[in-house]
Scaffold this motif. Structure first.
Motif, PDB file in Angstrom:
ATOM      1  N   SER A 131       0.826  -1.210   0.000  1.00  0.00           N
ATOM      2  CA  SER A 131       0.000   0.000   0.000  1.00  0.00           C
ATOM      3  C   SER A 131       0.858   1.257   0.000  1.00  0.00           C
ATOM      4  O   SER A 131       0.545   2.236  -0.691  1.00  0.00           O
ATOM      5  CB  SER A 131      -0.924  -0.004   1.220  1.00  0.00           C
ATOM      6  N   TYR A 146      -7.292   4.235  -5.051  1.00  0.00           N
ATOM      7  CA  TYR A 146      -8.107   3.114  -4.584  1.00  0.00           C
ATOM      8  C   TYR A 146      -8.859   2.465  -5.748  1.00  0.00           C
ATOM      9  O   TYR A 146      -8.964   1.235  -5.830  1.00  0.00           O
ATOM     10  CB  TYR A 146      -9.091   3.594  -3.517  1.00  0.00           C
ATOM     11  N   SER A 173      -6.470   0.328  -7.754  1.00  0.00           N
ATOM     12  CA  SER A 173      -5.617  -0.581  -6.979  1.00  0.00           C
ATOM     13  C   SER A 173      -5.824  -2.047  -7.348  1.00  0.00           C
ATOM     14  O   SER A 173      -4.941  -2.879  -7.125  1.00  0.00           O
ATOM     15  CB  SER A 173      -5.849  -0.378  -5.476  1.00  0.00           C
ATOM     16  N   LYS A 200      -4.782  -3.819  -3.399  1.00  0.00           N
ATOM     17  CA  LYS A 200      -6.060  -3.429  -2.789  1.00  0.00           C
ATOM     18  C   LYS A 200      -6.290  -3.997  -1.388  1.00  0.00           C
ATOM     19  O   LYS A 200      -6.764  -3.277  -0.500  1.00  0.00           O
ATOM     20  CB  LYS A 200      -7.223  -3.809  -3.705  1.00  0.00           C
TER      21      LYS A 200
END
Length: 272
Positions: free
Chosen positions: A44, A62, A65, A265
């Motif tokens: 991340s 996001y 992702s 994710k």
């Protein structure tokens, strides 16, 4: 400028690049009374820094992702820094607090002084990495995403500032992008799931649960960590040696390094 990026099987493209910080801290969220740091940033954080290069807002990152795999290799570590701090419960005025501390450090151990001192919060440790240098690896089915990242890194055109975890951990160098390929391999660098781990390619190594006593020498280090978010799994991070897995997993191979990469994710905590 001619853009040179290798085509990857199954529509995946990949690249690697070097990032070096003066200091960095990637907080281990399993620690509550201290600020311990991971040895290597999770997927991340790697994807977040790549998003900063591209100028992606958190919501945009996001959304894409699902298309990104990310990982990192720690290439050099200068050492560790520990900062000690005490946070006070302000149940009295500043002048009263100063008088209390003076009495305590002068050696007074009366019931009053001990009772008041016990109401103060404990000393907190903040652990930081000194001069860490990483090779970040990104793979994606989004050709435009990887292509734009390669272009910006070559031209040193970074959209947002990049920090080593917090905005007071400054970057010293970013660049040296290389086209790469997404492959399968049982050998690589960086970190892997504990259940996949078989051994490291070194005759001797040190297993550490925190960064105490780590210097700049390239001693193989093995650090067990737990990643939370939607992952909630144990991982093994390794510095100074290659990891051998029980079976093949995804790696980004730029011809110099093979770095294990993971779907981004599940490591993100943002909810839209």
């Amino acid at each position: 400028m001619q853009l040179c990026i290798a085509w990857i099987g199954c529509g995946m493209k990949a690249l690697t690049f070097i990032v070096r910080f003066l200091t960095a801290q990637y907080k281990d969220h399993m620690q509550k009374m201290t600020r311990r740091t991971y040895l290597i940033p999770p997927p991340s954080a790697v994807a977040g820094m790549f998003g900063a290069i591209l100028g992606l807002e958190m919501e945009e990152l996001y959304k894409v992702s699902d298309e990104i795999l990310a990982g990192a290799e720690l290439r050099f570590l200068g050492g560790r820094i520990i900062t000690l701090a005490r946070t006070f419960k302000m149940h009295c005025s500043v002048s009263e607090l100063v008088r209390l501390l003076k009495r305590y450090y002068a050696g007074e151990r009366s019931e009053y002084v001990i009772n008041k001192m016990q109401k103060l919060l404990t000393i907190k440790e903040s652990e930081e990495l000194y001069m860490p240098e990483y090779k970040f690896a990104i793979a994606s089915s989004n050709e435009a995403l990887v292509g734009e990242g390669m272009k910006r890194l070559k031209e040193h055109d970074v959209e947002y500032d990049i920090f080593g975890g917090n905005d007071y951990h400054f970057i010293e160098f970013i660049g040296d992008p290389k086209p790469a390929e997404l492959k399968k391999s049982s050998e690589g660098c960086g970190y892997c799931r504990r259940e996949d781990f078989e051994r490291i390619e070194a005759e001797t190594f040190n297993v550490v649960w925190e960064m105490r006593g780590i210097g700049g020498e390239l001693t193989p280090l093995v650090m067990p960590v737990t990643f939370l978010a939607n992952v909630k799994e144990d991982f093994i991070q390794v510095y100074g040696a290659k990891i051998r897995l029980k079976s093949e997993r995804e790696v980004v191979n730029d011809g110099e390094s093979k770095i294990f990469v993971h779907k981004v994710k599940p490591f993100l905590t943002l909810r839209i």
